[in-house]
Scaffold this motif. Structure first.
Motif, PDB file in Angstrom:
ATOM      1  N   GLU A  94       0.856  -1.187   0.000  1.00  0.00           N
ATOM      2  CA  GLU A  94       0.000   0.000   0.000  1.00  0.00           C
ATOM      3  C   GLU A  94       0.893   1.239   0.000  1.00  0.00           C
ATOM      4  O   GLU A  94       1.593   1.517   0.974  1.00  0.00           O
ATOM      5  CB  GLU A  94      -0.904   0.024   1.225  1.00  0.00           C
ATOM      6  N   ALA A  95       0.888   1.975  -1.121  1.00  0.00           N
ATOM      7  CA  ALA A  95       1.704   3.184  -1.240  1.00  0.00           C
ATOM      8  C   ALA A  95       1.024   4.350  -0.544  1.00  0.00           C
ATOM      9  O   ALA A  95      -0.193   4.519  -0.634  1.00  0.00           O
ATOM     10  CB  ALA A  95       1.932   3.514  -2.707  1.00  0.00           C
ATOM     11  N   ARG A  96       1.822   5.154   0.139  1.00  0.00           N
ATOM     12  CA  ARG A  96       1.333   6.363   0.792  1.00  0.00           C
ATOM     13  C   ARG A  96       2.027   7.603   0.238  1.00  0.00           C
ATOM     14  O   ARG A  96       2.252   8.581   0.945  1.00  0.00           O
ATOM     15  CB  ARG A  96       1.553   6.280   2.302  1.00  0.00           C
ATOM     16  N   GLY A  97       2.383   7.540  -1.038  1.00  0.00           N
ATOM     17  CA  GLY A  97       3.039   8.683  -1.659  1.00  0.00           C
ATOM     18  C   GLY A  97       4.345   9.008  -0.988  1.00  0.00           C
ATOM     19  O   GLY A  97       5.146   8.123  -0.686  1.00  0.00           O
ATOM     20  N   PHE A  98       4.534  10.282  -0.692  1.00  0.00           N
ATOM     21  CA  PHE A  98       5.785  10.704  -0.079  1.00  0.00           C
ATOM     22  C   PHE A  98       5.876  10.311   1.388  1.00  0.00           C
ATOM     23  O   PHE A  98       6.921  10.451   2.014  1.00  0.00           O
ATOM     24  CB  PHE A  98       5.950  12.221  -0.215  1.00  0.00           C
ATOM     25  N   ASP A  99       4.796   9.783   1.955  1.00  0.00           N
ATOM     26  CA  ASP A  99       4.807   9.404   3.365  1.00  0.00           C
ATOM     27  C   ASP A  99       5.360   8.012   3.606  1.00  0.00           C
ATOM     28  O   ASP A  99       5.600   7.637   4.748  1.00  0.00           O
ATOM     29  CB  ASP A  99       3.396   9.506   3.942  1.00  0.00           C
ATOM     30  N   GLY A 100       5.540   7.214   2.549  1.00  0.00           N
ATOM     31  CA  GLY A 100       6.132   5.898   2.734  1.00  0.00           C
ATOM     32  C   GLY A 100       5.317   4.800   2.098  1.00  0.00           C
ATOM     33  O   GLY A 100       4.459   5.039   1.241  1.00  0.00           O
ATOM     34  N   VAL A 101       5.568   3.567   2.536  1.00  0.00           N
ATOM     35  CA  VAL A 101       4.892   2.408   1.958  1.00  0.00           C
ATOM     36  C   VAL A 101       4.700   1.347   3.039  1.00  0.00           C
ATOM     37  O   VAL A 101       5.572   1.126   3.885  1.00  0.00           O
ATOM     38  CB  VAL A 101       5.701   1.844   0.765  1.00  0.00           C
ATOM     39  N   GLU A 102       3.538   0.715   3.023  1.00  0.00           N
ATOM     40  CA  GLU A 102       3.206  -0.352   3.973  1.00  0.00           C
ATOM     41  C   GLU A 102       3.068  -1.658   3.198  1.00  0.00           C
ATOM     42  O   GLU A 102       2.543  -1.681   2.083  1.00  0.00           O
ATOM     43  CB  GLU A 102       1.909  -0.022   4.701  1.00  0.00           C
ATOM     44  N   PHE A 103       3.523  -2.757   3.803  1.00  0.00           N
ATOM     45  CA  PHE A 103       3.442  -4.042   3.127  1.00  0.00           C
ATOM     46  C   PHE A 103       3.671  -5.160   4.146  1.00  0.00           C
ATOM     47  O   PHE A 103       4.017  -4.910   5.309  1.00  0.00           O
ATOM     48  CB  PHE A 103       4.475  -4.142   2.004  1.00  0.00           C
ATOM     49  N   PHE A 161       5.981  -1.220   7.853  1.00  0.00           N
ATOM     50  CA  PHE A 161       5.883   0.076   7.177  1.00  0.00           C
ATOM     51  C   PHE A 161       7.269   0.694   7.142  1.00  0.00           C
ATOM     52  O   PHE A 161       8.077   0.490   8.048  1.00  0.00           O
ATOM     53  CB  PHE A 161       4.934   1.005   7.941  1.00  0.00           C
ATOM     54  N   THR A 162       7.559   1.415   6.074  1.00  0.00           N
ATOM     55  CA  THR A 162       8.784   2.210   6.039  1.00  0.00           C
ATOM     56  C   THR A 162       8.471   3.601   5.516  1.00  0.00           C
ATOM     57  O   THR A 162       7.682   3.739   4.565  1.00  0.00           O
ATOM     58  CB  THR A 162       9.882   1.555   5.177  1.00  0.00           C
ATOM     59  N   PRO A 163       9.023   4.626   6.112  1.00  0.00           N
ATOM     60  CA  PRO A 163       8.781   5.994   5.629  1.00  0.00           C
ATOM     61  C   PRO A 163       9.541   6.337   4.358  1.00  0.00           C
ATOM     62  O   PRO A 163       9.432   7.459   3.861  1.00  0.00           O
ATOM     63  CB  PRO A 163       9.251   6.864   6.806  1.00  0.00           C
ATOM     64  N   LEU A 164      10.314   5.395   3.808  1.00  0.00           N
ATOM     65  CA  LEU A 164      10.974   5.651   2.537  1.00  0.00           C
ATOM     66  C   LEU A 164       9.898   5.809   1.460  1.00  0.00           C
ATOM     67  O   LEU A 164       9.025   4.952   1.321  1.00  0.00           O
ATOM     68  CB  LEU A 164      11.913   4.506   2.169  1.00  0.00           C
ATOM     69  N   PRO A 165       9.923   6.875   0.682  1.00  0.00           N
ATOM     70  CA  PRO A 165       8.821   7.161  -0.236  1.00  0.00           C
ATOM     71  C   PRO A 165       8.887   6.369  -1.533  1.00  0.00           C
ATOM     72  O   PRO A 165       9.929   6.265  -2.169  1.00  0.00           O
ATOM     73  CB  PRO A 165       8.980   8.661  -0.513  1.00  0.00           C
ATOM     74  N   GLY A 166       7.731   5.796  -1.922  1.00  0.00           N
ATOM     75  CA  GLY A 166       7.635   5.095  -3.190  1.00  0.00           C
ATOM     76  C   GLY A 166       7.470   3.596  -3.024  1.00  0.00           C
ATOM     77  O   GLY A 166       8.067   2.989  -2.124  1.00  0.00           O
ATOM     78  N   VAL A 167       6.665   2.986  -3.903  1.00  0.00           N
ATOM     79  CA  VAL A 167       6.448   1.546  -3.854  1.00  0.00           C
ATOM     80  C   VAL A 167       7.762   0.786  -3.992  1.00  0.00           C
ATOM     81  O   VAL A 167       7.966  -0.266  -3.353  1.00  0.00           O
ATOM     82  CB  VAL A 167       5.471   1.134  -4.973  1.00  0.00           C
ATOM     83  N   LEU A 175      11.835 -11.031  12.842  1.00  0.00           N
ATOM     84  CA  LEU A 175      11.064 -10.151  11.964  1.00  0.00           C
ATOM     85  C   LEU A 175      10.468  -8.974  12.726  1.00  0.00           C
ATOM     86  O   LEU A 175      10.339  -7.877  12.182  1.00  0.00           O
ATOM     87  CB  LEU A 175       9.955 -10.940  11.264  1.00  0.00           C
ATOM     88  N   ALA A 176      10.104  -9.181  13.997  1.00  0.00           N
ATOM     89  CA  ALA A 176       9.558  -8.076  14.790  1.00  0.00           C
ATOM     90  C   ALA A 176      10.614  -6.994  14.996  1.00  0.00           C
ATOM     91  O   ALA A 176      10.301  -5.798  14.959  1.00  0.00           O
ATOM     92  CB  ALA A 176       9.050  -8.594  16.131  1.00  0.00           C
ATOM     93  N   GLN A 177      11.861  -7.391  15.217  1.00  0.00           N
ATOM     94  CA  GLN A 177      12.934  -6.419  15.354  1.00  0.00           C
ATOM     95  C   GLN A 177      13.195  -5.699  14.034  1.00  0.00           C
ATOM     96  O   GLN A 177      13.455  -4.495  14.010  1.00  0.00           O
ATOM     97  CB  GLN A 177      14.215  -7.109  15.819  1.00  0.00           C
ATOM     98  N   ILE A 178      13.113  -6.433  12.938  1.00  0.00           N
ATOM     99  CA  ILE A 178      13.295  -5.830  11.620  1.00  0.00           C
ATOM    100  C   ILE A 178      12.182  -4.838  11.335  1.00  0.00           C
ATOM    101  O   ILE A 178      12.409  -3.753  10.793  1.00  0.00           O
ATOM    102  CB  ILE A 178      13.368  -6.940  10.550  1.00  0.00           C
ATOM    103  N   ASP A 179      10.964  -5.184  11.712  1.00  0.00           N
ATOM    104  CA  ASP A 179       9.821  -4.271  11.563  1.00  0.00           C
ATOM    105  C   ASP A 179      10.080  -2.967  12.300  1.00  0.00           C
ATOM    106  O   ASP A 179       9.874  -1.866  11.761  1.00  0.00           O
ATOM    107  CB  ASP A 179       8.556  -4.949  12.082  1.00  0.00           C
ATOM    108  N   ALA A 210      11.469   2.911  11.477  1.00  0.00           N
ATOM    109  CA  ALA A 210      12.261   4.059  11.940  1.00  0.00           C
ATOM    110  C   ALA A 210      13.282   4.537  10.927  1.00  0.00           C
ATOM    111  O   ALA A 210      14.075   5.441  11.225  1.00  0.00           O
ATOM    112  CB  ALA A 210      12.966   3.695  13.251  1.00  0.00           C
ATOM    113  N   LEU A 211      13.291   3.955   9.710  1.00  0.00           N
ATOM    114  CA  LEU A 211      14.279   4.365   8.723  1.00  0.00           C
ATOM    115  C   LEU A 211      14.148   5.843   8.389  1.00  0.00           C
ATOM    116  O   LEU A 211      13.041   6.381   8.284  1.00  0.00           O
ATOM    117  CB  LEU A 211      14.126   3.544   7.440  1.00  0.00           C
ATOM    118  N   SER A 212      15.292   6.464   8.193  1.00  0.00           N
ATOM    119  CA  SER A 212      15.324   7.866   7.792  1.00  0.00           C
ATOM    120  C   SER A 212      15.561   7.940   6.290  1.00  0.00           C
ATOM    121  O   SER A 212      16.528   7.356   5.792  1.00  0.00           O
ATOM    122  CB  SER A 212      16.444   8.606   8.526  1.00  0.00           C
TER     123      SER A 212
END
Length: 454
Positions: free
Chosen positions: A255-264, A278-284, A304-308, A313-315
């Motif tokens: 699920e793309a959120r535009g410039f706000d990041g992507v959830e999957f 979810f990652t705040p890195l923008p783009g699918v 996987l929970a630690q990776i999540d 929190a990625l910048s």
């Protein structure tokens, strides 16, 4: 960071003269005297237009504690390491230092996306263990040896970017990095004026997984057939990542959120588990970045929970920036560089932004015989992603032609950045989203600065 005494040992077989050394670590290793700081090492290199030996005194005056120089320069003194060729000495130092440190080295290569994957992998690992990453774009025959010399004995992991311009350079880089883990992001028509063909690009990029030891790990883009088949060239274990059903580490329900990041959802087929993230890195396309980093995290023993937690929190990196125009319009500033794959990724991001979606695209360089076709493909894709397309530069005529052939009703070509700026100044609306992307030589960052200047 290495010390003067370390450097003396690392290049001992090449030394003609050595200074009085101590055990104080260098603060930096620089090739530009203007970047010299107290305690740094200045490496004097001869280029096509400039000879670094002219600036040794300047570097020392700025506080450099030592300099690596050529005997042919005639320079000498208590602060100078004298060798026949400073670049060869620098490369030997990097290779020898890598052999001495115990850090697990992650080598990252590919046509596009190396820097983003490197930053994401570093951020993920560094939350849990002592980790180092290549600074800036230090990924070639000069930069990567400097990056290797920055690894400290305390580091357990080092994430190193590898960006060659030729087979000879790639051979040098992989032999120096001695990677334990390899990530290959993709193979595309980038630097074809140097590599020649896509087949050659594939062969050269594949030298990294080929160099891995039997106990290593090759993390390969399973959605890219050229990368996937590199699994036949390595002695190491392989893991594929991607969106495809046959990938070992897969992103689903994206699920793309535009410039706000992507959830999957991360589906770990080998481990038999999955995790919504979810990652705040923008783009699918950044789901692929997250998967590559996650594969390293799994190798490092993370759950996987630690990776999540780490992915959330990625910048975002520094290359793609969101700016605001003088009138309030949103600007996606991706003007640093461009290649066909990264153009598609940026346009995909624009697709998910607020209308009107405006794209200012410029020429892509170093595409060789693929130049016309690559610009055509970008034009056809742009027709699906933007409401208004402006192209600038002689090669970008092909972008506009292809967009119009695909049925785009508002695609225009302009001669230069100044003309593009004038059009956007008069027609950009405050509710628009504007993407600006081209090869760096087009200098479209000047358009961004003019539009963002209030």
């Amino acid at each position: 960071m290495i010390s003067s005494s370390d450097l003396g040992e690392l290049i001992q077989s090449l030394l003609l003269e050595r200074p009085q050394v101590d055990d104080a670590p260098f603060s930096e290793i620089v090739i530009d005297s203007r970047e010299a700081v107290p305690g740094s090492l200045f490496v004097a290199l001869r280029g096509e237009r400039m000879d670094g030996h002219r600036f040794v005194d300047d570097a020392l005056a700025r506080g450099a504690s030592a300099a690596l120089v050529s005997a042919a320069s005639g320079l000498g003194g208590p602060h100078l390491f004298v060798v026949d060729d400073p670049l060869t000495a620098l490369q030997q130092a990097g290779r020898n230092w890598r052999a001495r440190v115990d850090a697990q080295v992650v080598g990252i290569t590919g046509s596009v996306g190396k820097t983003t994957v490197r930053e994401a992998t570093y951020q993920l690992l560094s939350r849990h263990t002592a980790t180092y990453q290549s600074p800036r774009n230090f990924n070639g025959d000069i930069g990567m040896p400097i990056a290797l010399l920055g690894i400290d004995r305390s580091h357990e992991w080092a994430v190193i970017e590898i960006g060659p311009y030729s087979q000879a350079e790639m051979e040098l880089l992989v032999s120096s990095a001695q990677a334990d883990i390899a990530i290959v992001t993709n193979v595309g028509p980038t630097h074809l004026e140097r590599f020649g063909t896509l087949n050659e690009t594939e062969r050269i990029k594949g030298l990294l997984p080929e160099s891995l030891p039997p106990g290593g790990l090759a993390i390969l883009n399973g959605d890219d057939p050229r990368v996937r088949r590199m699994s036949t060239r390595t002695r190491a274990e392989t893991i594929t990542f991607g969106l495809g059903e046959d990938c070992d580490l897969r992103a689903t329900d994206v699920e793309a959120r535009g410039f706000d990041g992507v959830e999957f959802t991360i589906v770990d087929r080998l481990g038999g588990q999955e995790q919504r993230t979810f990652t705040p890195l923008p783009g699918v396309h950044q789901a692929m970045t997250a998967l590559a980093a996650a594969a390293v995290g799994l190798r490092a023993g993370l759950e996987l929970a630690q990776i999540d937690d780490a992915l959330c929190a990625l910048s975002p990196g520094s290359r793609l920036m969101q700016r605001t125009a003088w009138n309030g319009a949103a600007i996606i500033d991706d003007s640093y560089n461009a290649a066909p794959l990264s153009m598609r990724a940026a346009l995909d991001l624009l697709r998910d932004c607020r209308p009107r979606r405006v794209a200012l695209l410029g020429d892509m360089y170093e595409l060789g015989t693929e130049e016309q076709q690559a610009h055509h493909e970008v034009g056809r894709f742009a027709a699906e992603c933007c409401d208004w397309l402006i192209a600038v530069g002689p090669r970008s005529r092909f972008i506009v032609d292809a967009a119009r052939e695909a049925g785009h009703q508002r695609a225009c070509w302009v001669e230069d950045a100044e003309q593009a700026t004038q059009i956007l100044r008069s027609s950009l609306e405050r509710t628009d989203t504007l993407l600006v992307k081209a090869s760096h030589a087009m200098h479209l960052e000047r358009v961004v600065e003019r539009l963002a200047d209030s």
